[in-house]
Design a protein around this motif. Sequence first.
Motif, PDB file in Angstrom:
ATOM      1  N   LYS A   9       8.954  12.951  -3.916  1.00 44.74           N
ATOM      2  CA  LYS A   9       8.124  12.803  -5.115  1.00 44.74           C
ATOM      3  C   LYS A   9       7.869  11.342  -5.430  1.00 44.74           C
ATOM      4  O   LYS A   9       6.771  10.971  -5.840  1.00 44.74           O
ATOM      5  CB  LYS A   9       8.802  13.469  -6.323  1.00 44.74           C
ATOM      6  N   GLY A  10       8.884  10.508  -5.221  1.00 43.80           N
ATOM      7  CA  GLY A  10       8.776   9.109  -5.561  1.00 43.80           C
ATOM      8  C   GLY A  10       7.822   8.316  -4.692  1.00 43.80           C
ATOM      9  O   GLY A  10       7.254   7.326  -5.129  1.00 43.80           O
ATOM     10  N   VAL A  11       7.624   8.755  -3.467  1.00 38.76           N
ATOM     11  CA  VAL A  11       6.810   7.975  -2.527  1.00 38.76           C
ATOM     12  C   VAL A  11       5.486   8.664  -2.186  1.00 38.76           C
ATOM     13  O   VAL A  11       4.613   8.054  -1.575  1.00 38.76           O
ATOM     14  CB  VAL A  11       7.638   7.660  -1.258  1.00 38.76           C
ATOM     15  N   LEU A  12       5.291   9.879  -2.617  1.00 37.61           N
ATOM     16  CA  LEU A  12       4.108  10.655  -2.242  1.00 37.61           C
ATOM     17  C   LEU A  12       2.801   9.996  -2.692  1.00 37.61           C
ATOM     18  O   LEU A  12       1.844   9.901  -1.917  1.00 37.61           O
ATOM     19  CB  LEU A  12       4.207  12.077  -2.800  1.00 37.61           C
ATOM     20  N   GLU A  13       2.742   9.519  -3.912  1.00 42.30           N
ATOM     21  CA  GLU A  13       1.524   8.888  -4.409  1.00 42.30           C
ATOM     22  C   GLU A  13       1.159   7.686  -3.546  1.00 42.30           C
ATOM     23  O   GLU A  13      -0.007   7.492  -3.192  1.00 42.30           O
ATOM     24  CB  GLU A  13       1.686   8.464  -5.869  1.00 42.30           C
ATOM     25  N   LEU A  14       2.138   6.882  -3.175  1.00 38.53           N
ATOM     26  CA  LEU A  14       1.894   5.715  -2.335  1.00 38.53           C
ATOM     27  C   LEU A  14       1.335   6.138  -0.976  1.00 38.53           C
ATOM     28  O   LEU A  14       0.351   5.564  -0.493  1.00 38.53           O
ATOM     29  CB  LEU A  14       3.182   4.907  -2.147  1.00 38.53           C
ATOM     30  N   ILE A  15       1.920   7.142  -0.359  1.00 43.70           N
ATOM     31  CA  ILE A  15       1.460   7.600   0.955  1.00 43.70           C
ATOM     32  C   ILE A  15       0.035   8.133   0.874  1.00 43.70           C
ATOM     33  O   ILE A  15      -0.798   7.848   1.745  1.00 43.70           O
ATOM     34  CB  ILE A  15       2.431   8.650   1.535  1.00 43.70           C
ATOM     35  N   VAL A  16      -0.288   8.876  -0.175  1.00 43.59           N
ATOM     36  CA  VAL A  16      -1.646   9.415  -0.344  1.00 43.59           C
ATOM     37  C   VAL A  16      -2.642   8.276  -0.555  1.00 43.59           C
ATOM     38  O   VAL A  16      -3.705   8.248   0.078  1.00 43.59           O
ATOM     39  CB  VAL A  16      -1.690  10.435  -1.513  1.00 43.59           C
ATOM     40  N   LEU A  17      -2.315   7.317  -1.399  1.00 50.64           N
ATOM     41  CA  LEU A  17      -3.207   6.185  -1.628  1.00 50.64           C
ATOM     42  C   LEU A  17      -3.444   5.398  -0.344  1.00 50.64           C
ATOM     43  O   LEU A  17      -4.585   5.040  -0.020  1.00 50.64           O
ATOM     44  CB  LEU A  17      -2.652   5.263  -2.717  1.00 50.64           C
ATOM     45  N   LYS A  81      -7.185   0.951  -5.140  1.00 56.05           N
ATOM     46  CA  LYS A  81      -6.645  -0.081  -4.238  1.00 56.05           C
ATOM     47  C   LYS A  81      -5.630  -0.947  -4.979  1.00 56.05           C
ATOM     48  O   LYS A  81      -4.574  -1.280  -4.442  1.00 56.05           O
ATOM     49  CB  LYS A  81      -7.774  -0.937  -3.672  1.00 56.05           C
ATOM     50  N   GLU A  82      -5.970  -1.280  -6.210  1.00 56.12           N
ATOM     51  CA  GLU A  82      -5.058  -2.072  -7.046  1.00 56.12           C
ATOM     52  C   GLU A  82      -3.756  -1.308  -7.281  1.00 56.12           C
ATOM     53  O   GLU A  82      -2.664  -1.866  -7.173  1.00 56.12           O
ATOM     54  CB  GLU A  82      -5.756  -2.374  -8.371  1.00 56.12           C
ATOM     55  N   ARG A  83      -3.875  -0.023  -7.588  1.00 59.71           N
ATOM     56  CA  ARG A  83      -2.694   0.820  -7.808  1.00 59.71           C
ATOM     57  C   ARG A  83      -1.853   0.899  -6.531  1.00 59.71           C
ATOM     58  O   ARG A  83      -0.631   0.818  -6.579  1.00 59.71           O
ATOM     59  CB  ARG A  83      -3.136   2.224  -8.248  1.00 59.71           C
ATOM     60  N   GLY A  84      -2.515   1.053  -5.396  1.00 61.87           N
ATOM     61  CA  GLY A  84      -1.812   1.113  -4.117  1.00 61.87           C
ATOM     62  C   GLY A  84      -1.047  -0.170  -3.831  1.00 61.87           C
ATOM     63  O   GLY A  84       0.108  -0.132  -3.385  1.00 61.87           O
ATOM     64  N   ARG A  85      -1.677  -1.319  -4.090  1.00 65.61           N
ATOM     65  CA  ARG A  85      -1.003  -2.608  -3.879  1.00 65.61           C
ATOM     66  C   ARG A  85       0.229  -2.730  -4.777  1.00 65.61           C
ATOM     67  O   ARG A  85       1.289  -3.191  -4.341  1.00 65.61           O
ATOM     68  CB  ARG A  85      -1.960  -3.770  -4.128  1.00 65.61           C
ATOM     69  N   LEU A  86       0.092  -2.306  -6.034  1.00 63.82           N
ATOM     70  CA  LEU A  86       1.212  -2.360  -6.964  1.00 63.82           C
ATOM     71  C   LEU A  86       2.357  -1.462  -6.502  1.00 63.82           C
ATOM     72  O   LEU A  86       3.515  -1.888  -6.466  1.00 63.82           O
ATOM     73  CB  LEU A  86       0.760  -1.951  -8.367  1.00 63.82           C
ATOM     74  N   LEU A  87       2.038  -0.216  -6.131  1.00 59.42           N
ATOM     75  CA  LEU A  87       3.075   0.707  -5.675  1.00 59.42           C
ATOM     76  C   LEU A  87       3.742   0.206  -4.401  1.00 59.42           C
ATOM     77  O   LEU A  87       4.956   0.348  -4.229  1.00 59.42           O
ATOM     78  CB  LEU A  87       2.499   2.107  -5.450  1.00 59.42           C
ATOM     79  N   LEU A  88       2.956  -0.376  -3.495  1.00 60.08           N
ATOM     80  CA  LEU A  88       3.513  -0.894  -2.251  1.00 60.08           C
ATOM     81  C   LEU A  88       4.473  -2.050  -2.537  1.00 60.08           C
ATOM     82  O   LEU A  88       5.563  -2.125  -1.962  1.00 60.08           O
ATOM     83  CB  LEU A  88       2.390  -1.344  -1.314  1.00 60.08           C
ATOM     84  N   LYS A  89       4.090  -2.924  -3.452  1.00 62.87           N
ATOM     85  CA  LYS A  89       4.960  -4.040  -3.845  1.00 62.87           C
ATOM     86  C   LYS A  89       6.259  -3.504  -4.453  1.00 62.87           C
ATOM     87  O   LYS A  89       7.355  -3.964  -4.109  1.00 62.87           O
ATOM     88  CB  LYS A  89       4.212  -4.933  -4.842  1.00 62.87           C
ATOM     89  N   GLU A  90       6.136  -2.514  -5.341  1.00 62.20           N
ATOM     90  CA  GLU A  90       7.318  -1.919  -5.959  1.00 62.20           C
ATOM     91  C   GLU A  90       8.197  -1.224  -4.919  1.00 62.20           C
ATOM     92  O   GLU A  90       9.422  -1.330  -4.956  1.00 62.20           O
ATOM     93  CB  GLU A  90       6.910  -0.922  -7.047  1.00 62.20           C
ATOM     94  N   TRP A  91       7.553  -0.498  -3.984  1.00 64.85           N
ATOM     95  CA  TRP A  91       8.293   0.207  -2.937  1.00 64.85           C
ATOM     96  C   TRP A  91       9.072  -0.790  -2.076  1.00 64.85           C
ATOM     97  O   TRP A  91      10.248  -0.584  -1.782  1.00 64.85           O
ATOM     98  CB  TRP A  91       7.369   1.044  -2.070  1.00 64.85           C
ATOM     99  N   ASN A  92       8.416  -1.868  -1.656  1.00 62.21           N
ATOM    100  CA  ASN A  92       9.082  -2.852  -0.798  1.00 62.21           C
ATOM    101  C   ASN A  92      10.275  -3.490  -1.500  1.00 62.21           C
ATOM    102  O   ASN A  92      11.328  -3.672  -0.884  1.00 62.21           O
ATOM    103  CB  ASN A  92       8.088  -3.909  -0.320  1.00 62.21           C
ATOM    104  N   ALA A  93      10.137  -3.812  -2.772  1.00 63.79           N
ATOM    105  CA  ALA A  93      11.246  -4.394  -3.531  1.00 63.79           C
ATOM    106  C   ALA A  93      12.384  -3.383  -3.664  1.00 63.79           C
ATOM    107  O   ALA A  93      13.567  -3.720  -3.469  1.00 63.79           O
ATOM    108  CB  ALA A  93      10.764  -4.855  -4.903  1.00 63.79           C
ATOM    109  N   PHE A  94      12.043  -2.146  -3.981  1.00 65.30           N
ATOM    110  CA  PHE A  94      13.040  -1.077  -4.124  1.00 65.30           C
ATOM    111  C   PHE A  94      13.766  -0.846  -2.799  1.00 65.30           C
ATOM    112  O   PHE A  94      14.998  -0.794  -2.743  1.00 65.30           O
ATOM    113  CB  PHE A  94      12.345   0.203  -4.606  1.00 65.30           C
ATOM    114  N   HIS A  95      12.994  -0.723  -1.730  1.00 65.30           N
ATOM    115  CA  HIS A  95      13.540  -0.474  -0.394  1.00 65.30           C
ATOM    116  C   HIS A  95      14.504  -1.593   0.005  1.00 65.30           C
ATOM    117  O   HIS A  95      15.607  -1.333   0.497  1.00 65.30           O
ATOM    118  CB  HIS A  95      12.368  -0.375   0.594  1.00 65.30           C
TER     119      HIS A  95
END
Length: 111
Positions: A9-17, A81-95
Amino acid sequence: MPVNTQFKKGVLELIVLLSVYKKDMYGYELVSEVSKVIDVNEGTIYPLLKRLTNEHYFETYLVESSEGPPRKYYRITSLGKERGRLLLKEWNAFHETVNNFIKESETYDER
C-alpha cells in the motif's frame, strides 16, 4: 515470499505514477505492469487510478480498440510528475534510513 500488504500500500502510488510516466497506459495494461513489481489486481488499481485522476495527477482519453470497447488511457500531468518526484524522494530517504537501521542491527539474525 509474499510482500506485506502494508508495504505494498505504501509504495503502490509511486509505482503507478512511475509506470504512467514512462508511457500512457490503459487500466489492464497498468495492472500487468505493476504486477511485475508487486502482486496486485484490478480491484486495487482501478480505485487508485480514479483517485489519482480526481486529484489531477492523471488525465484520461479514449482510444478505439479492435478487441472490444474503447480503452481509457491514463496520461500523467505536470502535477502528477511533481507528485511522483516528491514520492520518489521520500521513498529513497525512507529506504536509506531503514536499510541503515537494518545494517546496524545485523546481529539480530544471530539471536
